[in-house]
Design a protein around this motif. Sequence first.
Motif, PDB file in Angstrom:
ATOM      1  N   UNK A 146       0.831  -1.199   0.000  1.00  0.00           N
ATOM      2  CA  UNK A 146       0.000   0.000   0.000  1.00  0.00           C
ATOM      3  C   UNK A 146       0.868   1.251   0.000  1.00  0.00           C
ATOM      4  N   UNK A 147       1.943   1.239   0.777  1.00  0.00           N
ATOM      5  CA  UNK A 147       2.854   2.380   0.796  1.00  0.00           C
ATOM      6  C   UNK A 147       3.478   2.608  -0.577  1.00  0.00           C
ATOM      7  N   UNK A 148       3.786   1.526  -1.276  1.00  0.00           N
ATOM      8  CA  UNK A 148       4.363   1.640  -2.618  1.00  0.00           C
ATOM      9  C   UNK A 148       3.357   2.260  -3.586  1.00  0.00           C
ATOM     10  N   UNK A 149       2.109   1.855  -3.467  1.00  0.00           N
ATOM     11  CA  UNK A 149       1.062   2.422  -4.329  1.00  0.00           C
ATOM     12  C   UNK A 149       0.890   3.914  -4.064  1.00  0.00           C
ATOM     13  N   UNK A 150       0.857   4.315  -2.787  1.00  0.00           N
ATOM     14  CA  UNK A 150       0.707   5.731  -2.453  1.00  0.00           C
ATOM     15  C   UNK A 150       1.911   6.541  -2.932  1.00  0.00           C
ATOM     16  N   UNK A 151       3.102   5.977  -2.782  1.00  0.00           N
ATOM     17  CA  UNK A 151       4.306   6.668  -3.245  1.00  0.00           C
ATOM     18  C   UNK A 151       4.278   6.835  -4.757  1.00  0.00           C
ATOM     19  N   UNK A 152       3.780   5.818  -5.448  1.00  0.00           N
ATOM     20  CA  UNK A 152       3.662   5.888  -6.913  1.00  0.00           C
ATOM     21  C   UNK A 152       2.727   7.009  -7.327  1.00  0.00           C
ATOM     22  N   UNK A 153       1.607   7.131  -6.651  1.00  0.00           N
ATOM     23  CA  UNK A 153       0.652   8.186  -6.981  1.00  0.00           C
ATOM     24  C   UNK A 153       1.221   9.562  -6.651  1.00  0.00           C
ATOM     25  N   UNK A 154       1.918   9.666  -5.539  1.00  0.00           N
ATOM     26  CA  UNK A 154       2.481  10.962  -5.155  1.00  0.00           C
ATOM     27  C   UNK A 154       3.587  11.405  -6.105  1.00  0.00           C
ATOM     28  N   UNK A 155       4.300  10.445  -6.672  1.00  0.00           N
ATOM     29  CA  UNK A 155       5.391  10.772  -7.589  1.00  0.00           C
ATOM     30  C   UNK A 155       4.914  10.893  -9.034  1.00  0.00           C
ATOM     31  N   UNK A 156       3.653  10.596  -9.287  1.00  0.00           N
ATOM     32  CA  UNK A 156       3.129  10.626 -10.648  1.00  0.00           C
ATOM     33  C   UNK A 156       3.119  12.045 -11.213  1.00  0.00           C
ATOM     34  N   UNK A 157       3.250  12.140 -12.533  1.00  0.00           N
ATOM     35  CA  UNK A 157       3.148  13.437 -13.202  1.00  0.00           C
ATOM     36  C   UNK A 157       1.693  13.849 -13.388  1.00  0.00           C
ATOM     37  N   UNK A 158       0.772  12.935 -13.103  1.00  0.00           N
ATOM     38  CA  UNK A 158      -0.651  13.225 -13.245  1.00  0.00           C
ATOM     39  C   UNK A 158      -1.188  13.856 -11.962  1.00  0.00           C
ATOM     40  N   UNK A 159      -1.675  15.080 -12.069  1.00  0.00           N
ATOM     41  CA  UNK A 159      -2.191  15.783 -10.897  1.00  0.00           C
ATOM     42  C   UNK A 159      -3.356  15.034 -10.268  1.00  0.00           C
ATOM     43  N   UNK A 160      -4.125  14.333 -11.096  1.00  0.00           N
ATOM     44  CA  UNK A 160      -5.262  13.585 -10.582  1.00  0.00           C
ATOM     45  C   UNK A 160      -4.820  12.518  -9.588  1.00  0.00           C
ATOM     46  N   UNK A 161      -3.757  11.790  -9.917  1.00  0.00           N
ATOM     47  CA  UNK A 161      -3.267  10.761  -9.007  1.00  0.00           C
ATOM     48  C   UNK A 161      -2.657  11.390  -7.758  1.00  0.00           C
ATOM     49  N   UNK A 162      -1.948  12.509  -7.922  1.00  0.00           N
ATOM     50  CA  UNK A 162      -1.398  13.212  -6.760  1.00  0.00           C
ATOM     51  C   UNK A 162      -2.511  13.579  -5.788  1.00  0.00           C
ATOM     52  N   UNK A 163      -3.593  14.172  -6.339  1.00  0.00           N
ATOM     53  CA  UNK A 163      -4.717  14.582  -5.497  1.00  0.00           C
ATOM     54  C   UNK A 163      -5.384  13.382  -4.846  1.00  0.00           C
ATOM     55  N   UNK A 164      -5.512  12.291  -5.596  1.00  0.00           N
ATOM     56  CA  UNK A 164      -6.130  11.096  -5.029  1.00  0.00           C
ATOM     57  C   UNK A 164      -5.346  10.560  -3.846  1.00  0.00           C
ATOM     58  N   UNK A 165      -4.014  10.551  -3.954  1.00  0.00           N
ATOM     59  CA  UNK A 165      -3.184  10.075  -2.846  1.00  0.00           C
ATOM     60  C   UNK A 165      -3.351  10.965  -1.620  1.00  0.00           C
ATOM     61  N   UNK A 166      -3.391  12.277  -1.844  1.00  0.00           N
ATOM     62  CA  UNK A 166      -3.551  13.212  -0.721  1.00  0.00           C
ATOM     63  C   UNK A 166      -4.882  12.987  -0.021  1.00  0.00           C
ATOM     64  N   UNK A 167      -5.940  12.809  -0.800  1.00  0.00           N
ATOM     65  CA  UNK A 167      -7.258  12.582  -0.210  1.00  0.00           C
ATOM     66  C   UNK A 167      -7.264  11.317   0.652  1.00  0.00           C
ATOM     67  N   UNK A 168      -6.714  10.240   0.129  1.00  0.00           N
ATOM     68  CA  UNK A 168      -6.699   8.977   0.868  1.00  0.00           C
ATOM     69  C   UNK A 168      -5.896   9.080   2.151  1.00  0.00           C
TER      70      UNK A 168
END
Length: 201
Positions: A146-168
Amino acid sequence: MRPNPHHRREAAAAAALHALSRRGFLKVGLGFSAALACTALLPELAGCSSAAPAPHAGMSFLRPDDVALFRALLPAIVTELGEAQPPRRAALEHDALRNIDATCAAMGAGAQAELRKLFGLLAGMPLRWALTGMRRDWSAATPAQVQAFLARWRASRLATLNAGAVVLVKLASVGYYVLPAAWAGSGYPGPNAAVYQALHA
């Protein structure tokens, strides 16, 4: 006078709602809507079934799949929870889930719609695999995965994934750390007793 548990849950929900409703925090709709559109031929992923799933027992907003997601998120985000003994961990997890549910239920319709898109994308295969790398159900996920998935989203160039990680992360961490039982582990001494009682009498 001991604080009323109902008032405590209301305070927890209010604190979490304040943290989650800052400007731009829930702007995840466009990216997730596009992803959902790509699954239009898969009703179970697109949320187009004849009847939406009912909330999990005892919950107002979170569905069973959402509860499974947050059961996986909580020990990955709150490391001390993962290290707690089973009885205490179960009690803290239960109360944190109640807070998360209360926060989601207290949000406006627009914010709830964005959360539902996010949770829907993470609920089933194969989109969950494509977005998170998780092939198995959330109940089988380890904190490291789960930590790897969240890190992947936070490091993504897609703002949508960044925002999704922050919300979760915000939902899980705020839902946990507003619990009085969690204050000692976070180094917080707790509110002034007289003030707390005056506000929650």
